[in-house]
Design a protein around this motif. Structure first.
Motif: not given
Ligand code: AMP
Length: 299
Positions: A44, A46, A50, A52, A56, A87, A164, A166, A169, A172, A193, A195, A202-203
């Protein structure tokens, strides 16, 4: 190499994502794949993708596993006055990135009305108390209820074998781990991990809120957390002092620090300084201009 082996290799190497908008279209694709004996992994997001996010998908793109990625800017996880309207929504660019990566089979880009069919005010809510109210939850009231509410819905729609998320967060992740266990949701949670940009930042989709000066300062968050991590690795147990010093460093670097804490990695409970074998995480958040940056490092 057998023909079926060949075709499995090809599928693992390059996938063309199909974009769907409706719950029904997702369910149709999933049942076809299930009928063919394939398993489902779900990433999932938003959107405003990028490297990162793409990492995943790559980690779960195994043979005989279909990868579903959602792109949905979830209104219920933004508080009043937060950046829901601002956003970045970049579906065209996201689709191109995912296509080039070749690791996603289905891109699910719903509207809010598909996810919340009874409207936002009447929507059933999933809430994970306590942990959802501290750290980021203290500064963003309702945020984690929104996350839990949307992830539950997305899991019910996609019915993946693997979810999956990251490490970026971290709170989260721990919250979703708790929710999955508590609600007996039949899904295996995996963590990818964080990225980072070459300078350590952190991206994040929110990095685009930084102007050039702020962007140059932004790696100071990771650096402050790394100093705490190194001190803890070196045997320091004065966690409160270390956190306070890190916040001071962040203030000197032009941030408005929110929190920097050493917590137990397994569940983000208070760290027990007397337990020499406890796995720990250093977790922090700070505003830099209008960007709220978060990061964490495992000790
Ligand atoms: P977001 O689109 O920011 O909601 O993030 C979607 C997923 O990507 C979440 O599981 C995040 O933890 C993960 N993610 C975000 N940034 C990164 C990163 N820099 N490295 C790895 N995963 C990330």
């Amino acid at each position: 190499m057998s023909r079926s082996g060949d075709s499995l290799r090809t599928k693992a190497a390059a996938r063309s994502p199909r974009t769907v908008r409706t719950v029904r279209a997702v369910r149709e694709a999933i049942s076809e794949w299930r009928a063919a004996g394939e398993s489902i992994a779900f990433v999932p997001t938003m959107g405003n993708l990028h490297a990162g996010h793409l990492s995943l998908a790559r980690l779960v793109a195994e043979p005989r596993t279909r990868v579903v990625m959602s792109i949905f800017v979830n209104p219920t996880q933004f508080g009043p006055g937060e950046d829901f309207a601002a956003y970045p929504r970049t579906l065209t660019e996201d689709t191109a990135l995912v296509t080039a990566a070749g690791t996603v089979d289905l891109l699910f880009a719903p509207e809010a009305a598909d996810i919340y069919p009874f409207g936002l005010n009447s929507a059933a809510r999933v809430s994970v108390p306590e942990l959802g109210r501290e750290l980021d939850g203290a500064s963003r009231p309702g945020h984690f209820d929104g996350v839990a509410s949307v992830v539950t819905r997305l899991l019910n729609i996609v019915t993946p074998d693997v979810l999956m998320l990251g490490q970026k967060d971290y709170q989260q992740f721990i919250l979703m781990q708790r929710m999955i266990a508590d609600l007996h949701l039949p899904v295996v949670l995996r963590m990818g991990p964080t990225h980072r940009e070459p300078d350590g930042l952190a991206m994040s989709s929110r990095n685009r809120y930084l102007d050039a000066d702020q962007r140059a300062r932004a790696p100071a968050l990771q650096a402050a957390l790394a100093r705490v991590r190194d001190a803890v690795r070196g045997g320091a147990t004065n966690f409160a002092d270390l956190g306070a010093a890190a916040k001071q460093d962040l203030e000197s670097a032009g941030f408005k620090p929110d929190y920097v804490e050493v917590r137990r990695a397994a569940d983000l409970a208070a760290s027990n300084a007397a337990d020499g074998r406890e796995a720990r995480v250093v977790i922090g958040a700070a505003w830099l201009g209008r960007a709220r940056l978060i990061d964490n490092l495992l000790v």
